[in-house]
Design a protein around this motif. Sequence first.
Motif, PDB file in Angstrom:
ATOM      1  N   LYS A 101     -11.583 -24.301 -18.097  1.00  0.00           N
ATOM      2  CA  LYS A 101     -12.717 -25.091 -18.563  1.00  0.00           C
ATOM      3  C   LYS A 101     -13.846 -24.713 -18.101  1.00  0.00           C
ATOM      4  N   PHE A 102     -14.077 -24.418 -17.064  1.00  0.00           N
ATOM      5  CA  PHE A 102     -15.423 -23.971 -16.351  1.00  0.00           C
ATOM      6  C   PHE A 102     -15.477 -22.630 -15.820  1.00  0.00           C
ATOM      7  N   GLY A 103     -14.614 -21.938 -15.623  1.00  0.00           N
ATOM      8  CA  GLY A 103     -14.557 -20.627 -15.104  1.00  0.00           C
ATOM      9  C   GLY A 103     -15.486 -19.694 -16.032  1.00  0.00           C
ATOM     10  N   ARG A 104     -16.107 -18.646 -15.322  1.00  0.00           N
ATOM     11  CA  ARG A 104     -16.694 -17.689 -16.076  1.00  0.00           C
ATOM     12  C   ARG A 104     -16.185 -16.032 -15.708  1.00  0.00           C
ATOM     13  N   THR A 105     -16.253 -15.301 -16.506  1.00  0.00           N
ATOM     14  CA  THR A 105     -15.778 -13.847 -16.250  1.00  0.00           C
ATOM     15  C   THR A 105     -16.799 -13.168 -15.201  1.00  0.00           C
TER      16      THR A 105
END
Length: 65
Positions: free
Chosen positions: A29-33
Amino acid sequence: MSNVVNFNRARKARDKAGKKAKADENAVKFGRTKAEKSQDKATRDLATRKLDGHLRDTNGDDQDG
């Protein structure tokens, strides 16, 4: 005979599995690469350099007097 179950270990394992599931859900939901994070950092660095390039020198050496 049946197997002996340690309720304390079973409870801790159940809680740990629940926390792992919640963490995986939040990562989606909140993670970014890493690429997204590095792009944002590069953008911030560029904005900082542009801002610093436009700052006035306030040491007083360039005043007429």
